[in-house]
Design a protein around this motif. Structure first.
Motif, PDB file in Angstrom:
ATOM      1  N   THR A  59      -3.426   9.592 -18.677  1.00  0.00           N
ATOM      2  CA  THR A  59      -2.248   9.814 -19.514  1.00  0.00           C
ATOM      3  C   THR A  59      -1.660   8.464 -19.885  1.00  0.00           C
ATOM      4  O   THR A  59      -1.574   7.560 -19.052  1.00  0.00           O
ATOM      5  N   ALA A  60      -1.243   8.325 -21.141  1.00  0.00           N
ATOM      6  CA  ALA A  60      -0.721   7.055 -21.621  1.00  0.00           C
ATOM      7  C   ALA A  60       0.693   6.776 -21.135  1.00  0.00           C
ATOM      8  O   ALA A  60       1.202   5.667 -21.295  1.00  0.00           O
ATOM      9  N   ARG A  61       1.324   7.779 -20.526  1.00  0.00           N
ATOM     10  CA  ARG A  61       2.694   7.620 -20.025  1.00  0.00           C
ATOM     11  C   ARG A  61       2.767   8.186 -18.602  1.00  0.00           C
ATOM     12  O   ARG A  61       3.396   9.214 -18.357  1.00  0.00           O
ATOM     13  N   PRO A  62       2.121   7.509 -17.643  1.00  0.00           N
ATOM     14  CA  PRO A  62       1.983   8.075 -16.290  1.00  0.00           C
ATOM     15  C   PRO A  62       3.215   7.842 -15.425  1.00  0.00           C
ATOM     16  O   PRO A  62       4.160   7.134 -15.814  1.00  0.00           O
ATOM     17  N   GLU A  63       3.188   8.430 -14.240  1.00  0.00           N
ATOM     18  CA  GLU A  63       4.186   8.138 -13.213  1.00  0.00           C
ATOM     19  C   GLU A  63       3.475   8.123 -11.858  1.00  0.00           C
ATOM     20  O   GLU A  63       2.367   8.654 -11.728  1.00  0.00           O
ATOM     21  N   ILE A  64       4.094   7.506 -10.894  1.00  0.00           N
ATOM     22  CA  ILE A  64       3.592   7.516  -9.516  1.00  0.00           C
ATOM     23  C   ILE A  64       4.543   8.355  -8.691  1.00  0.00           C
ATOM     24  O   ILE A  64       5.699   7.982  -8.477  1.00  0.00           O
ATOM     25  N   ALA A  65       4.076   9.506  -8.261  1.00  0.00           N
ATOM     26  CA  ALA A  65       4.931  10.441  -7.539  1.00  0.00           C
ATOM     27  C   ALA A  65       4.434  10.746  -6.135  1.00  0.00           C
ATOM     28  O   ALA A  65       5.203  11.232  -5.303  1.00  0.00           O
ATOM     29  N   ALA A  66       3.152  10.478  -5.854  1.00  0.00           N
ATOM     30  CA  ALA A  66       2.600  10.885  -4.561  1.00  0.00           C
ATOM     31  C   ALA A  66       1.669   9.814  -3.994  1.00  0.00           C
ATOM     32  O   ALA A  66       0.476  10.047  -3.801  1.00  0.00           O
ATOM     33  N   PRO A  67       2.196   8.619  -3.698  1.00  0.00           N
ATOM     34  CA  PRO A  67       1.340   7.596  -3.093  1.00  0.00           C
ATOM     35  C   PRO A  67       1.001   7.951  -1.647  1.00  0.00           C
ATOM     36  O   PRO A  67       1.807   8.583  -0.947  1.00  0.00           O
ATOM     37  N   GLN A  68      -0.179   7.559  -1.215  1.00  0.00           N
ATOM     38  CA  GLN A  68      -0.640   7.832   0.145  1.00  0.00           C
ATOM     39  C   GLN A  68      -1.118   6.542   0.788  1.00  0.00           C
ATOM     40  O   GLN A  68      -1.841   5.756   0.167  1.00  0.00           O
ATOM     41  N   VAL A  69      -0.722   6.329   2.032  1.00  0.00           N
ATOM     42  CA  VAL A  69      -1.205   5.222   2.844  1.00  0.00           C
ATOM     43  C   VAL A  69      -1.968   5.812   4.021  1.00  0.00           C
ATOM     44  O   VAL A  69      -1.472   6.717   4.702  1.00  0.00           O
ATOM     45  N   ILE A  70      -3.178   5.330   4.253  1.00  0.00           N
ATOM     46  CA  ILE A  70      -3.987   5.811   5.377  1.00  0.00           C
ATOM     47  C   ILE A  70      -4.398   4.616   6.221  1.00  0.00           C
ATOM     48  O   ILE A  70      -4.928   3.630   5.690  1.00  0.00           O
ATOM     49  N   VAL A  71      -4.163   4.702   7.528  1.00  0.00           N
ATOM     50  CA  VAL A  71      -4.596   3.669   8.464  1.00  0.00           C
ATOM     51  C   VAL A  71      -5.698   4.256   9.344  1.00  0.00           C
ATOM     52  O   VAL A  71      -5.523   5.321   9.954  1.00  0.00           O
ATOM     53  N   GLN A  93      -3.174   1.556  21.837  1.00  0.00           N
ATOM     54  CA  GLN A  93      -1.733   1.425  22.008  1.00  0.00           C
ATOM     55  C   GLN A  93      -1.022   1.340  20.657  1.00  0.00           C
ATOM     56  O   GLN A  93       0.051   1.928  20.464  1.00  0.00           O
ATOM     57  N   MET A  94      -1.629   0.624  19.711  1.00  0.00           N
ATOM     58  CA  MET A  94      -1.025   0.527  18.386  1.00  0.00           C
ATOM     59  C   MET A  94      -1.115   1.844  17.620  1.00  0.00           C
ATOM     60  O   MET A  94      -0.208   2.186  16.860  1.00  0.00           O
ATOM     61  N   VAL A  95      -2.184   2.598  17.820  1.00  0.00           N
ATOM     62  CA  VAL A  95      -2.272   3.921  17.192  1.00  0.00           C
ATOM     63  C   VAL A  95      -1.105   4.786  17.643  1.00  0.00           C
ATOM     64  O   VAL A  95      -0.470   5.486  16.832  1.00  0.00           O
ATOM     65  N   LEU A  96      -0.796   4.757  18.921  1.00  0.00           N
ATOM     66  CA  LEU A  96       0.351   5.519  19.434  1.00  0.00           C
ATOM     67  C   LEU A  96       1.646   5.029  18.787  1.00  0.00           C
ATOM     68  O   LEU A  96       2.527   5.824  18.454  1.00  0.00           O
ATOM     69  N   ASN A  97       1.749   3.724  18.593  1.00  0.00           N
ATOM     70  CA  ASN A  97       2.936   3.169  17.940  1.00  0.00           C
ATOM     71  C   ASN A  97       3.047   3.670  16.504  1.00  0.00           C
ATOM     72  O   ASN A  97       4.137   4.040  16.036  1.00  0.00           O
ATOM     73  N   PHE A  98       1.917   3.705  15.778  1.00  0.00           N
ATOM     74  CA  PHE A  98       1.930   4.275  14.420  1.00  0.00           C
ATOM     75  C   PHE A  98       2.410   5.720  14.454  1.00  0.00           C
ATOM     76  O   PHE A  98       3.227   6.146  13.640  1.00  0.00           O
ATOM     77  N   ALA A 112       8.298   2.504   0.437  1.00  0.00           N
ATOM     78  CA  ALA A 112       7.552   2.711  -0.811  1.00  0.00           C
ATOM     79  C   ALA A 112       7.496   4.181  -1.219  1.00  0.00           C
ATOM     80  O   ALA A 112       6.919   4.505  -2.262  1.00  0.00           O
ATOM     81  N   GLY A 113       8.064   5.076  -0.407  1.00  0.00           N
ATOM     82  CA  GLY A 113       7.994   6.498  -0.703  1.00  0.00           C
ATOM     83  C   GLY A 113       6.602   7.069  -0.563  1.00  0.00           C
ATOM     84  O   GLY A 113       6.235   8.016  -1.257  1.00  0.00           O
ATOM     85  N   ALA A 114       5.827   6.489   0.344  1.00  0.00           N
ATOM     86  CA  ALA A 114       4.434   6.901   0.512  1.00  0.00           C
ATOM     87  C   ALA A 114       4.254   7.732   1.770  1.00  0.00           C
ATOM     88  O   ALA A 114       4.860   7.464   2.813  1.00  0.00           O
ATOM     89  N   LYS A 115       3.374   8.720   1.693  1.00  0.00           N
ATOM     90  CA  LYS A 115       2.989   9.503   2.855  1.00  0.00           C
ATOM     91  C   LYS A 115       2.005   8.686   3.678  1.00  0.00           C
ATOM     92  O   LYS A 115       1.023   8.153   3.158  1.00  0.00           O
ATOM     93  N   LEU A 116       2.250   8.576   4.981  1.00  0.00           N
ATOM     94  CA  LEU A 116       1.380   7.801   5.877  1.00  0.00           C
ATOM     95  C   LEU A 116       0.627   8.737   6.807  1.00  0.00           C
ATOM     96  O   LEU A 116       1.212   9.656   7.399  1.00  0.00           O
ATOM     97  N   SER A 117      -0.673   8.511   6.935  1.00  0.00           N
ATOM     98  CA  SER A 117      -1.457   9.224   7.942  1.00  0.00           C
ATOM     99  C   SER A 117      -2.304   8.214   8.695  1.00  0.00           C
ATOM    100  O   SER A 117      -2.656   7.157   8.175  1.00  0.00           O
ATOM    101  N   ALA A 151     -10.019  12.134   4.324  1.00  0.00           N
ATOM    102  CA  ALA A 151      -8.615  11.819   4.601  1.00  0.00           C
ATOM    103  C   ALA A 151      -7.765  11.698   3.343  1.00  0.00           C
ATOM    104  O   ALA A 151      -6.531  11.693   3.427  1.00  0.00           O
ATOM    105  N   VAL A 152      -8.394  11.612   2.188  1.00  0.00           N
ATOM    106  CA  VAL A 152      -7.650  11.425   0.938  1.00  0.00           C
ATOM    107  C   VAL A 152      -7.173  12.770   0.414  1.00  0.00           C
ATOM    108  O   VAL A 152      -7.970  13.676   0.174  1.00  0.00           O
ATOM    109  N   ALA A 153      -5.868  12.902   0.230  1.00  0.00           N
ATOM    110  CA  ALA A 153      -5.301  14.134  -0.321  1.00  0.00           C
ATOM    111  C   ALA A 153      -5.572  14.196  -1.816  1.00  0.00           C
ATOM    112  O   ALA A 153      -5.419  13.196  -2.530  1.00  0.00           O
ATOM    113  N   GLU A 154      -5.964  15.358  -2.307  1.00  0.00           N
ATOM    114  CA  GLU A 154      -6.345  15.481  -3.719  1.00  0.00           C
ATOM    115  C   GLU A 154      -5.169  15.287  -4.667  1.00  0.00           C
ATOM    116  O   GLU A 154      -5.370  14.946  -5.831  1.00  0.00           O
TER     117      GLU A 154
END
Length: 336
Positions: A59-71, A93-98, A112-117, A151-154
């Motif tokens: 789309t020539a006029r997009p938006e970013i509404a659902a960013p995803q961060v995966i570790v 130990q760091m996984v537990l911290n996440f 950033a308004g991103a969903k983290l998994s 792991a990537v949400a559609e």
């Protein structure tokens, strides 16, 4: 649905058949950009990034509404060689911290308004020490690629992937050296903060790994010298491409995983931007090899997708200007 590959040849075929940006939309987005209430090129790289993003989203006029961060997290057998300032137990130990919301990436994703998994990959079973044998069998690397793919949400419209894994800067340096040549010393850095002796150890270990594992094809390099979390990042980046989801690459380790895809199929990273250049020694060189100009340069060396997450708001700002600004005609402003 399970990942649609069970061999590396299957995965290579998916890379070869991946969609490309929509040229018609790219042209329309460029035309819109030329009509916005600003001098031509006044927003610099923000304009290029917005047009690029539009082409992938259709789309020539997009938006970013659902960013995803995966570790993704994994452990490395090569840590037995003394390549890290921290023990392998720190990965878990760091996984537990996440998971408890206490890490930097939790805060940056929220900002950033991103969903983290977070996905931990067999932390109780490190990969093999690549100075002795390939790090993973084909079945093991396929399983890790599939974890990333799944792991990537559609509904994601922007993806950032990152990692946690004691020893993984050594794996990343070995991958970069295998793919792009040069001495081990050209690619190793201080990682979690090793001293000069530790740096020399990392260079020795990388050189030994390259000698033991002569493969230089992208996915074979990932299998022989990488780790489960690196393969999972590669799988997620490839899945994003299959869904025309733009990607922001994180630091040295993420870019090494991504480089394996580019080496396997030229253009496999056309849907990806470099979020930042890190303080890790080899990252500047690796970005140059990939032809990626970083969005940010802040001296980061944390990993965790931290630099990529920071860059989300830069891209959001580019899209906000591109899609939200008025054209000269809409604003009633003379355009010269």
């Amino acid at each position: 649905m399970p990942a649609p590959f069970s061999t590396l040849d299957d995965f290579r075929k998916l890379l070869a058949e991946a969609p490309k940006a929509d040229q018609g939309v790219l042209d329309a987005a460029a035309e819109r950009n030329g009509q916005l209430t600003k001098p031509p090129g006044a927003l610099g790289r923000l304009e290029e990034m917005a047009i690029w993003y539009a082409g992938w989203r259709g789309t020539a006029r997009p938006e970013i509404a659902a960013p995803q961060v995966i570790v993704f997290a994994g452990n490395h057998g090569v840590t037995a060689q003394g390549v890290s300032a921290f023990p392998a137990e720190v990965t878990e130990q760091m996984v537990l911290n996440f998971q408890h919301g206490g890490a930097a990436i939790n805060q940056l994703s929220r900002a950033a308004g991103a969903k983290l998994s977070v996905h931990a990959l067999e932390l109780d079973r490190p990969t093999a020490d690549f100075t002795q044998s390939p790090a993973m069998s084909e079945a093991e690397v396929i399983a890790a690629l599939a974890t990333g793919w799944d792991a990537v949400a559609e509904n994601t419209d922007l993806l950032v992937v990152g990692e946690m894994g004691i020893g993984n800067t050594t794996a990343a340096a070995a991958i970069a050296a295998a793919l792009f040549g040069g001495a081990a010393e050209d690619w190793v850095g201080r990682g979690t903060g090793v001293d000069d002796a530790g740096l020399a150890t990392k260079a020795r270990v990388v050189a030994e790994g390259l000698a033991v594992n002569p493969a230089r094809e992208g996915l074979e390099v990932l299998r022989c010298l990488g780790g489960r979390e690196l393969a999972a990042m590669a799988g997620a980046i490839a899945r994003a491409r299959s869904l025309s989801i733009p990607v922001i690459l994180d630091g040295f380790i993420c870019c090494a995983a991504a480089a394996a895809l580019e080496a396997a199929e030229g253009g496999a990273l056309d849907h990806a931007l470099a979020g930042h250049v890190s303080a890790e020694t080899g990252h500047v060189r690796l970005l140059e090899k990939l032809g990626k100009a970083p969005m940010l340069s802040l001296g980061l060396r944390l990993g965790e997708a931290s630099g990529g997450a920071l860059a989300i708001n830069i891209l959001k700002s580019a899209i906000a200007c591109h899609s939200g600004m008025a054209t000269f005609a809409e604003a009633g402003v003379a355009d010269g």
